[in-house]
Design a protein around this motif. Structure first.
Motif, short mmCIF file in Angstrom:
data_model
loop_
_atom_site.label_atom_id
_atom_site.label_comp_id
_atom_site.label_asym_id
_atom_site.label_seq_id
_atom_site.Cartn_x
_atom_site.Cartn_y
_atom_site.Cartn_z
N HIS A 24 0.85 -1.20 0.00
CA HIS A 24 0.00 0.00 0.00
C HIS A 24 0.88 1.24 0.00
O HIS A 24 2.10 1.14 0.15
CB HIS A 24 -0.93 0.02 1.23
N HIS B 266 -6.10 -1.81 4.18
CA HIS B 266 -5.93 -0.65 3.30
C HIS B 266 -5.06 -0.99 2.10
O HIS B 266 -4.13 -1.78 2.18
CB HIS B 266 -5.38 0.58 4.03
N HIS C 136 4.70 7.35 2.61
CA HIS C 136 5.49 6.11 2.59
C HIS C 136 4.94 5.11 1.58
O HIS C 136 3.81 5.20 1.14
CB HIS C 136 5.60 5.48 3.97
N ALA D 288 4.69 0.91 1.32
CA ALA D 288 4.79 -0.25 2.21
C ALA D 288 4.90 -1.55 1.42
O ALA D 288 4.23 -1.74 0.40
CB ALA D 288 3.59 -0.31 3.13
N TYR E 90 9.19 1.61 10.07
CA TYR E 90 9.35 2.71 9.12
C TYR E 90 10.82 3.01 8.97
O TYR E 90 11.55 3.12 9.97
CB TYR E 90 8.63 3.98 9.60
N GLU F 245 8.03 1.23 4.39
CA GLU F 245 7.49 0.51 5.54
C GLU F 245 7.51 -0.98 5.21
O GLU F 245 7.32 -1.37 4.05
CB GLU F 245 6.03 0.95 5.78
FE FE2 Z 1 1.52 2.08 5.92
#
Ligand code: FE2
Length: 314
Positions: A150, A201, A215, A217, A256, A266
């Motif tokens: 994501h 998400h 960020h 991920a 992170y 991430e």
């Molecule tokens: Fe995230």
């Protein structure tokens, strides 16, 4: 007319050779295409399409665009009409204009980010194949990231977060899973998390001073992989702004950290929870923002909300 998943991120990096070394040897990705101008395309071992990251050599570390994949090429025509009926202009790029992709429907989101939809991308296959596969590649490098999971994009203020969230819900049929509310009676959305799949998400938006990229991920299986990933990062002196911890929001297990250009990445592990269309929206109020982000400490961390990559455009 379905958007199925995140497809790729396109970013500018400062030193392409340093970036290649980092994304190959620390993230465990592979370069699958290299253009004459030095642009690199990379995929993770558990992905089957040709690439999920585009790294362009540049003098600035900035964000260019984000792309999601739709199920069928005809979905692009249906979505073009739906998006334009909503009042958002679009452009259909011919096949091949975005490397190794079919037609691409591109637009500016209400937040100002360049957003692309495509149905076709060159297929390579998972590193472990799809006939009697091993559970993981024995020769994988670094943290062996499974896939691009994501991205969280920074929007200019809560109004932009709210407009973009509404756009994703009403035009793209994403489900709002979680939100941070602020302002009088919690009437503003300061951040939102949206899903087009069964995960908590696929994209998220947060309010900040400038549009940009907070960020990117990458998925790992579980907590032990997160711990091992942090070990790999420490061995390679990767700059982290959060050592392994749990998110309250999405329940993910996380680290992170930064790539050599300063883009925040991430590692996100665990299912979090299974999203169903009728799941109630989870709300975090302003007073519990930091508990939502860093569940164990519940405290603000460094420059988490102020340090991020700006968009390559205003
Ligand atoms: Fe995230």
């Amino acid at each position: 007319m379905g958007i199925t998943r995140i497809g790729h991120l396109d970013i500018n990096v400062l030193d392409i050779n340093e970036s290649r070394d980092y994304y190959e040897n620390i993230m465990g990705m592979k370069v699958t295409r290299e253009d004459k101008d030095g642009t690199l395309y990379l995929k993770c071992w558990d992905e089957w399409d040709k690439y999920s990251m585009i790294l362009r050599p540049s003098e600035e570390a900035t964000f260019n665009r984000i792309a999601f994949k739709v199920r069928n090429d005809s979905d692009l025509d249906d979505l073009k009409k739906k998006i334009e009926d909503y009042g958002t202009p679009t452009t259909m790029l011919p096949a091949g204009e975005i490397a190794d992709c079919g037609r691409v429907l591109t637009m500016k989101l209400p937040s100002g980010h360049t957003f692309d939809l495509y149905a076709e991308k060159a297929f390579i296959g998972k590193d472990v194949g799809d006939l009697n596969p091993a559970p993981w590649p024995i020769n994988g490098k670094g943290i062996k990231a499974h896939w691009l999971d994501h991205s969280l994009l920074m929007c200019q203020g809560p109004e932009a977060v709210m407009a973009t969230t509404k756009f994703f819900e009403e035009v793209f049929d994403f489900k709002l899973t979680e939100q941070v509310t602020a302002g009088p009676d919690g009437s503003l959305q300061a951040a939102t998390w949206l899903s087009c799949s069964s995960t908590p998400h696929d994209i998220a938006f947060v309010a900040g001073p400038e549009i940009g990229l907070h960020h990117i991920a990458f998925f790992l299986d579980g907590w032990n992989d997160i711990l091992r990933a942090a070990d790999v990062m420490a061995m390679n002196e990767v700059k982290m702004d959060l050592t392994p911890q749990r998110h309250g929001i999405t329940r993910g297990e996380t680290i992170y950290f930064f790539d050599p250009s300063g883009h925040r990445l991430e590692t996100f592990a665990g299912l979090g929870y299974f999203v169903q269309p009728d799941m109630p929206v989870v709300t975090w109020d302003e007073d519990h923002l930091w508990r939502g982000i860093f569940y164990h400490t519940g405290q603000e961390v460094g420059a988490f909300t102020t340090a991020y990559t700006l968009a390559a455009y205003k």
